[in-house]
Design a protein around this motif. Sequence first.
Motif, PDB file in Angstrom:
ATOM      1  N   GLY A  77      -6.920   3.160   5.253  1.00 56.10           N
ATOM      2  CA  GLY A  77      -6.696   4.093   6.126  1.00 56.10           C
ATOM      3  C   GLY A  77      -7.015   5.742   5.619  1.00 56.10           C
ATOM      4  O   GLY A  77      -5.882   6.410   6.085  1.00 56.10           O
ATOM      5  N   GLN A  78      -7.842   5.853   4.558  1.00 57.22           N
ATOM      6  CA  GLN A  78      -7.761   7.024   3.925  1.00 57.22           C
ATOM      7  C   GLN A  78      -6.606   7.501   3.340  1.00 57.22           C
ATOM      8  O   GLN A  78      -5.967   8.597   3.754  1.00 57.22           O
ATOM      9  N   VAL A  79      -6.021   6.705   2.710  1.00 54.74           N
ATOM     10  CA  VAL A  79      -4.630   7.075   2.097  1.00 54.74           C
ATOM     11  C   VAL A  79      -4.787   7.756   0.687  1.00 54.74           C
ATOM     12  O   VAL A  79      -5.474   7.506  -0.142  1.00 54.74           O
ATOM     13  N   ILE A  80      -3.778   8.764   0.652  1.00 54.53           N
ATOM     14  CA  ILE A  80      -3.734   9.793  -0.611  1.00 54.53           C
ATOM     15  C   ILE A  80      -2.611   9.029  -1.338  1.00 54.53           C
ATOM     16  O   ILE A  80      -1.381   9.181  -0.942  1.00 54.53           O
ATOM     17  N   LEU A  81      -2.724   8.599  -2.431  1.00 54.64           N
ATOM     18  CA  LEU A  81      -1.699   8.100  -3.308  1.00 54.64           C
ATOM     19  C   LEU A  81      -0.601   9.081  -3.644  1.00 54.64           C
ATOM     20  O   LEU A  81      -1.072  10.157  -4.121  1.00 54.64           O
ATOM     21  N   PRO A  82       0.773   8.710  -3.570  1.00 57.64           N
ATOM     22  CA  PRO A  82       1.706   9.907  -4.061  1.00 57.64           C
ATOM     23  C   PRO A  82       1.478   9.957  -5.674  1.00 57.64           C
ATOM     24  O   PRO A  82       1.433   9.103  -6.302  1.00 57.64           O
ATOM     25  N   GLN A  83       2.103  10.968  -5.796  1.00 60.67           N
ATOM     26  CA  GLN A  83       1.908  11.735  -7.155  1.00 60.67           C
ATOM     27  C   GLN A  83       2.735  10.978  -7.983  1.00 60.67           C
ATOM     28  O   GLN A  83       3.986  10.422  -7.746  1.00 60.67           O
ATOM     29  N   GLY A  84       2.136  10.583  -9.225  1.00 63.03           N
ATOM     30  CA  GLY A  84       2.872   9.838 -10.568  1.00 63.03           C
ATOM     31  C   GLY A  84       2.895   8.232 -10.348  1.00 63.03           C
ATOM     32  O   GLY A  84       3.243   7.670 -11.071  1.00 63.03           O
ATOM     33  N   TYR A  85       2.385   7.850  -9.156  1.00 64.81           N
ATOM     34  CA  TYR A  85       2.082   6.373  -8.724  1.00 64.81           C
ATOM     35  C   TYR A  85       1.271   5.575  -9.906  1.00 64.81           C
ATOM     36  O   TYR A  85       1.651   4.862 -10.374  1.00 64.81           O
ATOM     37  N   LEU A 132       0.830  -1.202  -0.038  1.00 60.46           N
ATOM     38  CA  LEU A 132       0.046   0.130   0.047  1.00 60.46           C
ATOM     39  C   LEU A 132       0.892   0.997   0.162  1.00 60.46           C
ATOM     40  O   LEU A 132       1.767   1.335   0.934  1.00 60.46           O
ATOM     41  N   PRO A 133       0.819   2.224  -0.831  1.00 54.46           N
ATOM     42  CA  PRO A 133       1.564   3.422  -1.167  1.00 54.46           C
ATOM     43  C   PRO A 133       1.356   4.436   0.024  1.00 54.46           C
ATOM     44  O   PRO A 133       0.935   5.516  -0.565  1.00 54.46           O
ATOM     45  N   ASP A 134       1.359   4.156   1.114  1.00 58.43           N
ATOM     46  CA  ASP A 134       1.143   4.898   2.221  1.00 58.43           C
ATOM     47  C   ASP A 134       2.285   5.736   2.875  1.00 58.43           C
ATOM     48  O   ASP A 134       3.307   4.882   3.494  1.00 58.43           O
ATOM     49  N   ASN A 143      10.867  10.404  -3.768  1.00 51.59           N
ATOM     50  CA  ASN A 143       9.866  10.257  -4.890  1.00 51.59           C
ATOM     51  C   ASN A 143       9.371   9.039  -4.653  1.00 51.59           C
ATOM     52  O   ASN A 143       9.396   7.649  -5.238  1.00 51.59           O
ATOM     53  N   PRO A 144       8.264   9.069  -3.492  1.00 50.18           N
ATOM     54  CA  PRO A 144       7.488   8.023  -3.148  1.00 50.18           C
ATOM     55  C   PRO A 144       6.704   7.269  -4.314  1.00 50.18           C
ATOM     56  O   PRO A 144       6.610   5.988  -4.300  1.00 50.18           O
ATOM     57  N   GLY A 145       6.116   8.065  -5.213  1.00 47.99           N
ATOM     58  CA  GLY A 145       5.361   7.549  -6.292  1.00 47.99           C
ATOM     59  C   GLY A 145       6.086   6.733  -7.146  1.00 47.99           C
ATOM     60  O   GLY A 145       5.569   5.406  -7.509  1.00 47.99           O
ATOM     61  N   GLN A 146       7.303   6.942  -7.483  1.00 45.60           N
ATOM     62  CA  GLN A 146       8.016   5.952  -8.282  1.00 45.60           C
ATOM     63  C   GLN A 146       8.390   4.590  -7.483  1.00 45.60           C
ATOM     64  O   GLN A 146       8.331   3.793  -8.251  1.00 45.60           O
ATOM     65  N   VAL A 147       8.989   4.579  -6.383  1.00 46.40           N
ATOM     66  CA  VAL A 147       9.566   3.707  -5.622  1.00 46.40           C
ATOM     67  C   VAL A 147       8.455   2.545  -5.349  1.00 46.40           C
ATOM     68  O   VAL A 147       8.507   1.285  -5.546  1.00 46.40           O
ATOM     69  N   TYR A 148       7.296   3.019  -4.996  1.00 43.92           N
ATOM     70  CA  TYR A 148       6.022   2.243  -4.907  1.00 43.92           C
ATOM     71  C   TYR A 148       5.545   1.675  -6.014  1.00 43.92           C
ATOM     72  O   TYR A 148       5.342   0.602  -5.971  1.00 43.92           O
ATOM     73  N   ALA A 149       5.491   2.460  -7.382  1.00 43.96           N
ATOM     74  CA  ALA A 149       5.208   1.915  -8.533  1.00 43.96           C
ATOM     75  C   ALA A 149       6.404   0.751  -9.001  1.00 43.96           C
ATOM     76  O   ALA A 149       6.072  -0.323  -9.480  1.00 43.96           O
ATOM     77  N   ASP A 150       7.542   0.887  -8.649  1.00 54.14           N
ATOM     78  CA  ASP A 150       8.588   0.010  -8.954  1.00 54.14           C
ATOM     79  C   ASP A 150       8.333  -1.376  -8.253  1.00 54.14           C
ATOM     80  O   ASP A 150       9.037  -2.336  -8.724  1.00 54.14           O
ATOM     81  N   ALA A 151       7.833  -1.266  -6.993  1.00 51.08           N
ATOM     82  CA  ALA A 151       7.323  -2.297  -6.164  1.00 51.08           C
ATOM     83  C   ALA A 151       6.445  -3.138  -7.100  1.00 51.08           C
ATOM     84  O   ALA A 151       6.535  -4.374  -7.048  1.00 51.08           O
TER      85      ALA A 151
END
Length: 472
Positions: free
Chosen positions: A220-228, A170-172, A184-192
């Motif tokens: 948990g009312q999570v807002i996805l990081p940009q670019g994800y 979950l990209p939290d 850059n959390p969006g990129q690393v979560y996408a890479d997962a």
Amino acid sequence: MALEKLRKEETLAMRKRLIGQSCRLFYSDDPVKIVRARGQYLFDENGQRYLDCISNVHHVGHCHPSITKAAAAQMDLLNTNARFLHDNIVLYADRLAATLPEKLCVFYFVNSGSEANDLALRLAQQYTQHQDVIVLDHAYHGHLMSLIDISPYKFRKLAGQKEWVHVAPLPDTYRGIYRENHPNPGQVYADAVKDLIEEVHKKGRKISAFFAESLPSVGGQVILPQGYSAKVAEYVRAAGGVFVADEVQTGFGRVGSHFWAFQLQGEDFCPDIVTLGKPMGNGHPLACVATTAEIAGAFTANGVEYFNTFGGNPVSCAIGLAVLDVIEEEDLRGNAKRVGAYLKDLFSKLKTRHQIIGDVRGVGLFVGLELVTDREQRTPATEAAALVVKRLKEEDRICVSTDGPWESVLKFKPPMCFSMEDAELVVKCIDRILTVHFTHSLFKGRRTHFFLLSQTWKPMTSNWKRKTSKVC
């Protein structure tokens, strides 16, 4: 003939006798019996008014006169099987198409978000001729067997994970693997997700779809990081799959700035399939799948007719059209943007006063307030969150509920007519409860604190143990 009126005790006794006990009530220890509602307010059998911060289904407000008028008028004229030719279904589809990216131009009407997600799964598997699905950890997509299979929130409590289902982190950015300090959390979560796809391919399997809520709610009312989402879509499509955006909780302007929550990910991002539900009929059972002509064509080409007896019937579509009218005429997107921003700001100020508030997040009228017993460790304050919900109901007649893997997030998804004054009242009452029950004070090097929950836990896993202890 008027329906018989029962005393609350009689209603509760009959419910326990006649209704399956797995169908749980809000506030099960002392349920609220609601007999009428209007706008953002609920009224019990004694006429007491409750502020509703829970009912995202009643999107434009409970019992909105324009909705009830449209429903009654069409019901008085005609309601029939959706396989008869009728104007309402095409007029409604045309209105929905105007709110979506151009390529999402084919619609299938159903009766619930679960039906919509089940159909989306069928569309994806038929189009790709693959079976496997990637979902986010802690996701929930519905109660049908097919959807329990792709909902970690459910299947971990039941039969477990199927071999064709694969769970991505979950990209939290608050308590996930990569947090707010990552560049850059969006990129690393996408890479997962990309790594997961490679693992699937090594097993000789192929991906049909990546399934995700545009804003994870149960997670948990999570807002996805940009670019994800755009990156994930790139990886999934390269693997022969499609991107399914579940908008059942978040669509129809709840985020304020956009009509659909997936649009928060940027103008260049467009899912291949979008599912719609809960707020669509303002309490009337109405849901939908929107997809591309290419995916719909593959579904038609299988030679098996798809029909839904009630999905898209004249009354449902009349209600859906009326909901769209009210959203526009009453500027409810604008209200969600203004009131949601104000609510977040008030909560952020409250955070400076109360150490138990670990995080404030959200967009529009989709807001989460996460409680923790330790800000540094971000330990979920599950028991504290439950107590706040209980006190709000008993002392202030405000209905709120919790979400998240540890039920430590107070969630706010009220009807879209929620006002600035409502926001101020909620924050004022939460401030009082936290002050009375959870304010730390330092005295001779020791902390005094109300009874709190201390937990041993590992971030973003479903395996955790908890114990109650007195912090002193």
